[in-house]
Every structure is written in C-alpha cells, then in structure tokens.
Design an enzyme around this catalytic site. Structure first.
Site, mmCIF file in Angstrom:
data_model
loop_
_atom_site.group_PDB
_atom_site.id
_atom_site.type_symbol
_atom_site.label_atom_id
_atom_site.label_comp_id
_atom_site.label_asym_id
_atom_site.label_seq_id
_atom_site.Cartn_x
_atom_site.Cartn_y
_atom_site.Cartn_z
ATOM 1 N N ASP A 253 25.874 72.229 -38.518
ATOM 2 C CA ASP A 253 26.676 73.439 -38.263
ATOM 3 C C ASP A 253 25.813 74.679 -38.031
ATOM 4 O O ASP A 253 26.330 75.720 -37.629
ATOM 5 C CB ASP A 253 27.591 73.740 -39.465
ATOM 6 C CG ASP A 253 28.807 72.821 -39.510
ATOM 7 O OD1 ASP A 253 29.118 72.193 -38.487
ATOM 8 O OD2 ASP A 253 29.438 72.760 -40.586
ATOM 9 N N LYS B 4 33.104 79.811 -40.622
ATOM 10 C CA LYS B 4 33.839 79.208 -39.490
ATOM 11 C C LYS B 4 35.028 78.420 -40.010
ATOM 12 O O LYS B 4 35.060 78.009 -41.184
ATOM 13 C CB LYS B 4 32.929 78.282 -38.667
ATOM 14 C CG LYS B 4 32.344 77.060 -39.401
ATOM 15 C CD LYS B 4 33.221 75.811 -39.411
ATOM 16 C CE LYS B 4 32.602 74.666 -40.194
ATOM 17 N NZ LYS B 4 33.483 73.702 -40.777
HETATM 18 P P1 ATP Z 1 30.129 72.807 -44.177
HETATM 19 O O1 ATP Z 1 31.414 73.405 -43.721
HETATM 20 O O2 ATP Z 1 28.939 73.137 -43.298
HETATM 21 O O3 ATP Z 1 30.223 71.358 -44.560
HETATM 22 P P2 ATP Z 1 30.646 73.855 -46.774
HETATM 23 O O4 ATP Z 1 31.301 75.185 -46.564
HETATM 24 O O5 ATP Z 1 31.555 72.704 -47.033
HETATM 25 O O6 ATP Z 1 29.731 73.553 -45.538
HETATM 26 P P3 ATP Z 1 28.638 75.020 -48.432
HETATM 27 O O7 ATP Z 1 29.339 76.260 -48.874
HETATM 28 O O8 ATP Z 1 27.566 75.162 -47.435
HETATM 29 O O9 ATP Z 1 29.664 73.910 -47.959
HETATM 30 O O10 ATP Z 1 28.088 74.329 -49.780
HETATM 31 C C1 ATP Z 1 27.802 72.953 -49.859
HETATM 32 C C2 ATP Z 1 26.785 72.739 -50.993
HETATM 33 O O11 ATP Z 1 25.554 73.315 -50.601
HETATM 34 C C3 ATP Z 1 27.191 73.388 -52.300
HETATM 35 O O12 ATP Z 1 27.300 72.394 -53.254
HETATM 36 C C4 ATP Z 1 26.091 74.382 -52.632
HETATM 37 O O13 ATP Z 1 25.646 74.239 -53.961
HETATM 38 C C5 ATP Z 1 24.942 74.041 -51.670
HETATM 39 N N1 ATP Z 1 24.291 75.226 -51.051
HETATM 40 C C6 ATP Z 1 23.020 75.268 -50.651
HETATM 41 N N2 ATP Z 1 22.713 76.454 -50.105
HETATM 42 C C7 ATP Z 1 23.827 77.195 -50.126
HETATM 43 C C8 ATP Z 1 24.135 78.524 -49.691
HETATM 44 N N3 ATP Z 1 23.217 79.331 -49.146
HETATM 45 N N4 ATP Z 1 25.410 78.937 -49.836
HETATM 46 C C9 ATP Z 1 26.339 78.119 -50.376
HETATM 47 N N5 ATP Z 1 26.086 76.875 -50.824
HETATM 48 C C10 ATP Z 1 24.851 76.399 -50.711
#
Ligand code: ATP
Length: 314
Positions: free
Chosen positions: A141, A11
């Site tokens: 989210d 997203k």
């Molecule tokens: P959001 O936009 O919901 O805040 P994000 O895109 O900023 O999420 P993610 O890619 O979800 O962040 O990753 C955040 C942290 O979560 C990372 O440091 C990663 O190590 C951990 N993590 C746990 N599970 C997952 C997964 N399935 N995919 C990616 N990262 C993950």
C-alpha cells in the site's frame, strides 16, 4: 531546512477483488483505492547522531524497527549512504489520528511520509515514481500512499493507474478501538475457504485484473456518479471477516439503514466500516445515530471526506 511536517492521509478501498495466487506467494488483486482527509501528522528532523528515533504516544504503535516509518528511514539510509553520512539520522514524531490495524493503511501512509520527508531533508530530488518504487519495497500500500487520490491498484496492490479526481464525497467511518483484524489472517482464511475458485493460469489472471479498468465502478467514477459508485462497491474480504466478527457485521447493517447513506462497505481487511454519504449534514447525523444506538466508548466514529492527494508538506 532541517525539519519538515508532513500530512499522511488514510485510504479506503472502494473495491477489493481477490483474483488468484501469485508465484511470489501474495494474492493477485484488483482494487480501487481512495485517499481520505483523516490523516496522521509526521514531523521529521535531522539529528546529529546516526540514529533513527521514533516518537509516538499511541499505545498500539511500536517504536522499534517493526514500525513501518522506522523501516522507511532505514531503507533511505541504505539506498543513499552518502546522504545519510552527510546529514545523519532522523527523529520522526508520529501524531496518530488514523485508527491502528484498521484497514486504512495507517502504517503505510506513515512510511510514505518518511520517504517524502527524507527526500526533502537530504535534497535528493527523487521523482514520484522513484519514491513509489522505494515504497513497494516496504509494503504493497505504500506506493499508493505517496501520491494518493483515486487509483486502480493491481498485482499486489503496488501497480497503480490513477483515475480522474473524484468530487468530494462525505464519509462516516466506524472502528472498535480494541478490535484488530490481522491482514495476514484475513487473506489466509480467504485462501482456505475460496482458494478453489482462484484463476490459475497467468493469462487469465492478467486479463481479469485488467478488466477492472472497464468495470462498472470505474465507469461510475469517470462519470462522477456517487450513487452508482456506492452501489458497485465490493470487498471480497467481507466474506471472511463479517462472519468472524459480529460487531463489524452489526455496524455494516446499522450503516445500511441510515438516512442519506449511498452505500456501505468494510475497508481493506477491516475491521473499519465506512458509509458514503449524500451530504456532510447527513454524515454528522449518521454519526450521532450510530453513537446513540451503540453507546460503547470503545467505538470510534469519524466524519471525513474523499481527497485528491497523498502525502503533503504542511
Ligand atoms: P493496511 O490497510 O495497509 O493493511 P492497516 O491500517 O490495517 O494497514 P496499520 O495501521 O498499518 O494497519 O497497522 C498494522 C500493524 O502494524 C499494527 O499492529 C501496528 O502495531 C503495526 N505498525 C507498524 N508501524 C506502524 C505505524 N507507523 N502506524 C501504525 N501501525 C504500525
């Protein structure tokens, strides 16, 4: 069926306003979330032991209980113990295309896909809103990621009001591979710097969150007007992330000068920056222009587009 392949889209935030503090310690937010075509692939299958196993080749993705996909499977096992006893554990293989820790809900969409996949594997017949309720236990989210599309999200981000589907808008995304912004850091810093301007009384908090429904960007979405949508985009977290991360600011400024760029913004807590584009051709041209200006292999660039759905069975 004993296995399913699910497509789990990322997203972007077209809008993110921090309204105040909530009694539960989270922030009261008013956001507009938009699904995009950039997606991970999740393969899920039943295994005869009672183990939950995660496979993923991406170096930044944990394979243990800290993986949100693992936690989604664990939650399903806890909520539906009879089905877990009958069908056994699951093996989940994540093919990562969405940059990690990027503000694109990569982990959340993986968790949403596991909820949808286990519902199918175990023949539970859960409704979308039941899946979203389970998702809210895992993260703010996750409920949005289940159904996706274009949605107003309030409270912690888990209260959803769907908007009519947007006609396709092309998007360029940019993210430095090695640059991660912790969501917790961004919100804590925002509170430290701007907390004094937070609305304090519950009535005003609720009224302000509700005001997003009649706001200019929502009107532009209802009128399918990408030019105004792009002009009215907003993200409060840019106020803390851009000064702390000059590389993100540089990308933001470079995007703003590109031909065919309708508007540019950081997604969520960053550090991904995106541009809404007039056409796919101009999106490809912008990608090349940015690549030429910043020939750093650490910089990942994607051309993608808005989509109208969340998790889908492949
Ligand atoms: P959001 O936009 O919901 O805040 P994000 O895109 O900023 O999420 P993610 O890619 O979800 O962040 O990753 C955040 C942290 O979560 C990372 O440091 C990663 O190590 C951990 N993590 C746990 N599970 C997952 C997964 N399935 N995919 C990616 N990262 C993950």
């Amino acid at each position: 069926m004993h296995s399913y392949t699910l497509i789990a889209p990322a997203k972007i935030n077209l809008y993110l306003e921090i309204i105040g503090d909530r009694p539960d310690g989270y922030h009261e937010l008013a956001m507009i979330l938009q699904s995009i075509a950039l997606a991970d692939q999740i393969d899920i299958c039943s295994i005869s032991t009672d183990i939950i196993r995660i496979n993923c080749k991406h170096p930044q993705v944990p394979l243990d209980k800290s993986n949100l996909a693992y936690r989604a499977a664990e939650l399903m096992a806890k909520k539906f113990p009879d089905a877990f006893a009958q069908y056994g554990g699951v093996e989940i293989t994540v093919k990562k295309n969405i940059p990690v820790a990027a503000g694109l809900a990569g982990g959340s969409t993986n968790a949403a896909a596991v909820l949808v996949g286990i519902d199918l594997l175990w023949n539970l017949g859960l409704t979308k809103s039941e899946l979203e309720e389970l998702g809210a236990i895992l993260g703010s989210d996750v409920p949005f990621c289940v159904s996706g599309g274009t949605v107003i999200a309030t409270a912690r981000g888990e209260q959803l009001s769907p908007l009519p589907s947007l006609d396709t808008i092309y998007i360029v995304l940019a993210k430095y591979r090695s640059l991660e912004v912790s969501t917790a850091w961004a919100y804590t810093n925002y509170r430290q710097q701007f907390g004094s301007s937070y609305l304090r009384d519950t009535e005003n908090l609720a009224a302000r969150a509700a005001a997003v429904h009649s706001g200019e960007i929502v009107q532009a979405i209802l009128k399918q007007n990408p030019v105004t949508i792009a002009q009215k985009m907003h993200n409060d977290l840019e106020r803390v992330v851009l000064p702390a991360y000059p590389q993100v600011l540089q990308l933001r400024e470079l995007f703003a000068t590109g031909e065919g760029v309708l508007g540019t913004m950081m997604s969520g807590s960053g550090p991904t920056v995106f541009a809404l584009m007039e056409s796919e051709q101009q999106a490809q041209a912008l990608k090349q222009q940015v690549r030429a200006a910043i020939p750093d292999e650490d910089l990942e660039l994607f051309v993608t587009r808005t989509i109208t759905h969340g998790i889908q069975v492949a």
